[in-house]
Design an enzyme around this catalytic site. Structure first.
Site, PDB file in Angstrom:
ATOM      1  N   ASP A 145      -6.348   1.917  -1.869  1.00  0.00           N
ATOM      2  CA  ASP A 145      -6.543   1.285  -0.993  1.00  0.00           C
ATOM      3  C   ASP A 145      -7.581  -0.266  -0.986  1.00  0.00           C
ATOM      4  O   ASP A 145      -7.392  -0.853  -0.181  1.00  0.00           O
ATOM      5  CB  ASP A 145      -7.906   2.395  -0.210  1.00  0.00           C
TER       6      ASP A 145
ATOM      7  N   HIS B  72       0.530  -1.576   0.112  1.00  0.00           N
ATOM      8  CA  HIS B  72      -0.471   0.246  -0.063  1.00  0.00           C
ATOM      9  C   HIS B  72       0.865   1.007   0.395  1.00  0.00           C
ATOM     10  O   HIS B  72       0.688   2.269  -0.414  1.00  0.00           O
ATOM     11  CB  HIS B  72      -0.953  -0.078   1.022  1.00  0.00           C
TER      12      HIS B  72
END
EC number: 3.1.1.4
Length: 136
Positions: free
Chosen positions: A105, A63
């Site tokens: 996300d 991420h």
């Protein structure tokens, strides 16, 4: 009541899309994001260095790398549209930046959900991350 208070404080403390990301995490893991992932391993939370401690921590590294790739889009502040549908997270954005941040996300939330069984409380508030930053 205690949980409601914690969630209220968390909602006030977050900025930009971090609330949206938190909702995705909660949806996929059933865990309160700020409490479970706010300072987990070497990459979940702010910053990061050293090797990821487990698959959960690796999700956070990936991420971070995704946010680096979309850095010109101000990923921590970009608000985007998404929805939960039939167990999936759907990003609804025509704007390329909003779509890219939402996908970062979304993929991280899915990864955390798929690896929730690797979550180990010994890595919560972990501080022994002194080695070099991992390359993306």
């Amino acid at each position: 009541m205690k949980t409601l208070w914690i969630v209220a404080v968390w909602l006030i403390a977050v900025e930009g899309n971090l609330y949206q990301f938190g909702r995705m995490i909660w949806n996929r893991t059933g865990k309160l994001p700020i409490l479970s992932y706010g300072s987990y391993g070497c990459y979940c939370g702010w910053g990061g260095q050293g090797p990821p401690k487990d698959a959960t921590d690796r999700c956070c590294l990936v991420h971070d790398c995704c946010y680096t790739r979309v850095g010109d889009c101000s990923p921590k502040m970009t608000l985007y549209s998404y929805r939960f549908e039939n167990g999936d997270i759907i990003c609804d954005n025509k704007d390329p930046c909003k779509r890219a941040v939402c996908e970062c996300d979304r993929e991280a939330a899915i990864c955390l959900g798929e690896n929730v069984n690797t979550y180990d409380k010994k890595y919560k508030s972990y501080e022994d991350c002194t080695e070099e930053v991992q390359e993306c």
